[in-house]
Design an enzyme around this catalytic site. Structure first.
Site, PDB file in Angstrom:
ATOM      1  CD  GLU A   1      -3.114  -1.149   0.601  1.00 63.74           C
ATOM      2  OE1 GLU A   1      -3.374  -0.136  -0.096  1.00 63.74           O
ATOM      3  OE2 GLU A   1      -3.859  -2.134   0.662  1.00 63.74           O
TER       4      GLU A   1
HETATM    5  C1  LIG Z   1       2.559  -9.937   0.463  1.00 60.88           C
HETATM    6  C2  LIG Z   1       2.516  -8.853  -0.574  1.00 60.88           C
HETATM    7  C3  LIG Z   1       1.311  -8.557  -1.177  1.00 60.88           C
HETATM    8  C4  LIG Z   1       1.251  -7.581  -2.167  1.00 60.88           C
HETATM    9  N1  LIG Z   1       0.057  -7.341  -2.798  1.00 60.88           N
HETATM   10  C5  LIG Z   1       0.046  -6.532  -3.882  1.00 60.88           C
HETATM   11  C6  LIG Z   1      -1.140  -6.408  -4.678  1.00 60.88           C
HETATM   12  O1  LIG Z   1      -2.187  -6.995  -4.376  1.00 60.88           O
HETATM   13  N2  LIG Z   1      -1.090  -5.632  -5.781  1.00 60.88           N
HETATM   14  C7  LIG Z   1       0.032  -4.957  -6.149  1.00 60.88           C
HETATM   15  O2  LIG Z   1      -0.003  -4.279  -7.153  1.00 60.88           O
HETATM   16  N3  LIG Z   1       1.170  -5.046  -5.418  1.00 60.88           N
HETATM   17  C8  LIG Z   1       1.205  -5.819  -4.300  1.00 60.88           C
HETATM   18  N4  LIG Z   1       2.356  -5.950  -3.568  1.00 60.88           N
HETATM   19  C9  LIG Z   1       3.542  -5.219  -3.984  1.00 60.88           C
HETATM   20  C10 LIG Z   1       3.862  -4.055  -3.065  1.00 60.88           C
HETATM   21  O3  LIG Z   1       2.907  -3.055  -3.243  1.00 60.88           O
HETATM   22  C11 LIG Z   1       5.291  -3.586  -3.384  1.00 60.88           C
HETATM   23  O4  LIG Z   1       6.162  -4.590  -2.889  1.00 60.88           O
HETATM   24  C12 LIG Z   1       5.597  -2.244  -2.751  1.00 60.88           C
HETATM   25  O5  LIG Z   1       4.891  -1.233  -3.413  1.00 60.88           O
HETATM   26  C13 LIG Z   1       7.083  -1.904  -2.792  1.00 60.88           C
HETATM   27  O6  LIG Z   1       7.602  -2.061  -4.055  1.00 60.88           O
HETATM   28  P1  LIG Z   1       8.952  -2.923  -4.274  1.00 60.88           P
HETATM   29  O7  LIG Z   1       8.762  -4.209  -3.601  1.00 60.88           O
HETATM   30  O8  LIG Z   1       9.261  -2.919  -5.715  1.00 60.88           O
HETATM   31  O9  LIG Z   1      10.058  -2.136  -3.480  1.00 60.88           O
HETATM   32  P2  LIG Z   1      10.954  -0.950  -4.027  1.00 60.88           P
HETATM   33  O10 LIG Z   1      10.093   0.073  -4.693  1.00 60.88           O
HETATM   34  O11 LIG Z   1      12.096  -1.498  -4.799  1.00 60.88           O
HETATM   35  O12 LIG Z   1      11.481  -0.314  -2.685  1.00 60.88           O
HETATM   36  C14 LIG Z   1      12.563  -0.891  -1.929  1.00 60.88           C
HETATM   37  C15 LIG Z   1      12.944   0.098  -0.830  1.00 60.88           C
HETATM   38  O13 LIG Z   1      13.369   1.350  -1.413  1.00 60.88           O
HETATM   39  C16 LIG Z   1      12.539   2.407  -0.966  1.00 60.88           C
HETATM   40  N5  LIG Z   1      12.307   3.340  -2.068  1.00 60.88           N
HETATM   41  C17 LIG Z   1      11.771   3.077  -3.280  1.00 60.88           C
HETATM   42  N6  LIG Z   1      11.699   4.193  -4.012  1.00 60.88           N
HETATM   43  C18 LIG Z   1      12.177   5.184  -3.246  1.00 60.88           C
HETATM   44  C19 LIG Z   1      12.340   6.587  -3.427  1.00 60.88           C
HETATM   45  N7  LIG Z   1      11.944   7.229  -4.529  1.00 60.88           N
HETATM   46  N8  LIG Z   1      12.872   7.293  -2.426  1.00 60.88           N
HETATM   47  C20 LIG Z   1      13.255   6.684  -1.262  1.00 60.88           C
HETATM   48  N9  LIG Z   1      13.104   5.384  -1.025  1.00 60.88           N
HETATM   49  C21 LIG Z   1      12.573   4.645  -2.006  1.00 60.88           C
HETATM   50  C22 LIG Z   1      11.259   1.757  -0.486  1.00 60.88           C
HETATM   51  O14 LIG Z   1      10.577   2.544   0.456  1.00 60.88           O
HETATM   52  C23 LIG Z   1      11.771   0.451   0.086  1.00 60.88           C
HETATM   53  O15 LIG Z   1      12.223   0.647   1.385  1.00 60.88           O
HETATM   54  C24 LIG Z   1       2.421  -6.881  -2.542  1.00 60.88           C
HETATM   55  C25 LIG Z   1       3.633  -7.178  -1.903  1.00 60.88           C
HETATM   56  C26 LIG Z   1       3.686  -8.155  -0.945  1.00 60.88           C
HETATM   57  C27 LIG Z   1       5.003  -8.463  -0.313  1.00 60.88           C
END
Ligand SMILES: Cc1cc2nc3c(=O)[nH]c(=O)nc-3n(C[C@H](O)[C@H](O)[C@H](O)COP(=O)(O)OP(=O)(O)OC[C@H]3O[C@@H](n4cnc5c(N)ncnc54)[C@H](O)[C@@H]3O)c2cc1C
Length: 587
Positions: free
Chosen positions: A397
């Protein structure tokens, strides 16, 4: 219906709030309490006994439970009756979310269905789309999912690679792979985001039955084993033109507004989950004996139980206050454009709630493990599962980093646009602080010291945000460290004011008793003021230097002259209330 008057999102920063205008858990109506009972009974008798089986990924059972939720009206609490819902207010949706939050995996299934699949259809669907899909989702005959993330684009959701290619007959061929999709393994329809012709980010309603749609294997996760998480694979999946959701190229509006509501609902689930954990800890501490005494008799454990309770108290105060604000704006209407406007209006509060509630529940569940000692680390006790299940709340979220940056970011945007008078308030504060003989606000009884502390926190928030805007102007978004610290200050400020307003209106008949309400509020505000003071120093020292910094720190010292409270005694009062209830005392 709640009666909160129409107030703007973020207005609490510059305005005084009359305690009588805010909604609190103590103001729940009989109808609200009835929904709470229905949801609690369903969880107790049908979901909790099914947890072990859900953890084995029995998706037939998960579907049956979703269907049961539909029969009980829990999926459509705040959905208009014309679409099969119950047509209640957002407070009702919070109540249901809290009850469901007791079982995190099922809550995730439920949250994806209600917050992420039904909400976008309600807000952005055409009449035909709503009629076709919403009643089935609300009854639980259909299971929905939301497919925004991809392996290379999570936080950077608009960087999606999934592509929608327009066909001569008006339909689209969708190709790409979505990642981490909750309910992925058994959903019937997906709200999918893809770029039309590789450029225009757009939302689509994609049925599992469409040719070219499939899902991948279940992810091996740290927790939430009872919730399905899979990739969604689109191989030239043919989607009819009438399944475009919202406007072409306006997918970001769908994505971000849906997340606003998802964040708010996630907070309800965290709140409910924390309440159960307090009860779990209280029961264990009462039963387990060491050194010839129950754990619950030790000051160190009582301190933990009190602090877990106080932090949850603050989340509840913000949650119900915000739900009341949204209901105040909706005034019983379920019109799509108004619902959408309310999600946008209270986006700041939704982000505050998301960050604060997900961090609160991690704290509570960590202490729950600690109170369980070795038993907290083994699978025989639920504390271990709760701990693992909650970790993801800070990731999905919108991660807490992204949400933290949004909080001051959105306030600054509204200030610049003139929709919130932050700039004028920051200037007035500057004049006030520079004036000789700056007078501290008078202490009004009761809660005089707390009123002063909250007023001081608001001034400090304005000082830090105002300085940040003045120092960096349009480059503020690049100053992430300052934004993160500002967010912490703003979160504590909204929380402190919310607990103050709640405790100030909790009468003698309030659950837990007025004395425990006051003790919880006083402790929270005292500690929040300390955190705000430290955070403000760090932020100011990061932005200005020399005489300017010295002047500002002197002003901060004058503002934040908060009389320390005896939090040892106050926590003992809260701990007594927990012991008397053998659980969370304020519900
Ligand atoms: C159990 C589970 C259920 C999920 N369900 C859904 C779903 O139903 N639908 C869906 O679409 N997605 C879903 N997700 C995905 C989830 O929304 C993403 O994992 C989340 O948005 C983070 O994206 P990422 O994993 O690519 O992390 P990244 O974006 O790679 O982030 C990694 C780290 O870097 C930080 N970061 C990233 N960008 C920046 C920035 N610009 N500035 C500073 N820090 C930054 C983040 O805060 C984090 O700490 C789910 C994930 C899980 C684990």
């Amino acid at each position: 219906m709640t009666t909160t008057t129409n107030v703007r999102g973020g207005a609490w920063l510059t305005e005084e709030t009359d305690a009588q205008t805010i909604f609190t858990p103590e103001r729940l109506t009989d109808e609200h309490r009835m929904i709470a009972r229905t949801a609690a009974e369903f969880m107790e008798t049908e979901v909790v006994p099914a947890i072990e089986q859900l953890e084995k990924k029995d998706w037939t059972l998960a579907r049956t439970l979703v269907r049961r939720c539909g029969e009980l009206g829990l999926l459509g609490a705040d959905v208009p009756e014309a679409l099969g819902g119950v047509g209640l207010d957002k407070v009702s949706a919070v109540i249901v979310g809290e009850a469901v939050g007791r079982a995190a995996s099922f809550a995730t299934t439920f949250g994806a269905q209600t917050g992420l699949a039904i909400t976008p259809l309600i807000c952005f669907g055409t009449d035909a789309q709503k009629q076709k899909y919403v009643p089935g989702l609300v009854s639980g005959e259909l299971v929905g999912a939301y497919a925004l993330s991809e392996s290379a684009s999570g936080s950077d959701a608009l960087g999606a690679r999934a592509r929608a290619t327009r066909q001569l007959d008006g339909s689209y061929l969708l190709s790409g792979e979505k990642m981490w999709i909750t309910n992925g393994g058994f959903a019937d329809l997906y709200i999918v985001f893809a770029k039309v012709d590789g450029e225009q980010f757009t939302a689509f309603i994609v049925e599992r039955a469409f040719p070219g749609v499939s899902t991948g294997n279940e992810e091996h996760k740290m927790g939430l084993h009872g919730s399905s998480t899979t990739p969604l694979i689109l191989q030239e999946a043919r989607v009819p033109a009438e399944n475009v959701l919202g406007e072409i190229g306006k997918g970001h509006k769908v994505a971000f507004n849906v997340l606003n509501y998802g964040r708010f609902k996630l907070a309800a689930m965290c709140s409910g989950g924390a309440r159960f954990a307090v009860a779990e800890s209280a029961r264990y501490a009462a039963d387990r004996r060491q050194f010839g005494q129950p754990l619950a008799s030790f000051g160190a454990i009582r301190h933990k139980l009190a602090e877990m309770t106080i932090r949850e108290y603050a989340i509840e105060a913000m949650l119900y206050r915000t739900a009341g604000l949204i209901d105040g704006m909706l005034q019983g209407s379920h019109a799509s454009d108004l619902v959408l406007a309310s999600l946008e209006e209270f986006a700041i509060e939704a982000s505050i709630l998301k960050v604060a509630s997900s961090e609160m529940i991690d704290f509570v569940l960590d202490e729950n493990v600690q109170i369980h000692g070795g038993n907290g680390f083994v699978r025989d006790y639920a504390a271990e599962r709760h701990y693992r299940d909650a970790r993801v709340n800070r990731i999905f979220e919108g991660t807490n980093e992204i949400n933290r940056m949004l909080i001051p970011g959105m306030l600054a945007k509204r200030a610049v646009k003139g929709t919130l008078p932050i700039i004028a308030a920051a200037r007035a504060l500057q004049d006030e602080l520079l004036a000789p003989g700056f007078a501290e606000p008078a202490a009004d009884e009761p809660f005089g010291a707390e009123h002063r502390a909250v007023a001081a926190m608001k001034k400090t928030s304005l000082m830090v945000l105002g300085t940040a805007m003045q120092t960096y102007g349009t480059e503020l978004a690049e100053q992430q460290e300052i934004l993160m610290t500002s967010a912490d200050i703003l979160i504590d400020t909204y929380a402190a004011e919310s607990v103050l307003l709640r405790a100030a209106t909790a009468g003698p008949s309030a659950a837990g008793g007025a004395e425990a309400h006051a003790a919880a509020a006083r402790t929270f505000i005292n500690d929040a003021a300390g955190r705000v003071d430290i955070a403000a120093r760090s932020a100011l020292a990061g932005m200005v230097e020399g005489d300017t910094l010295r002047t500002m720190l002197a002003a901060l010292r004058r503002i934040m002259k908060v009389a320390p409270a005896n939090t040892v005694a106050l926590r003992r009062t809260v701990a007594d209330a927990v012991a008397a209830r053998k659980g969370y005392p304020f519900a």
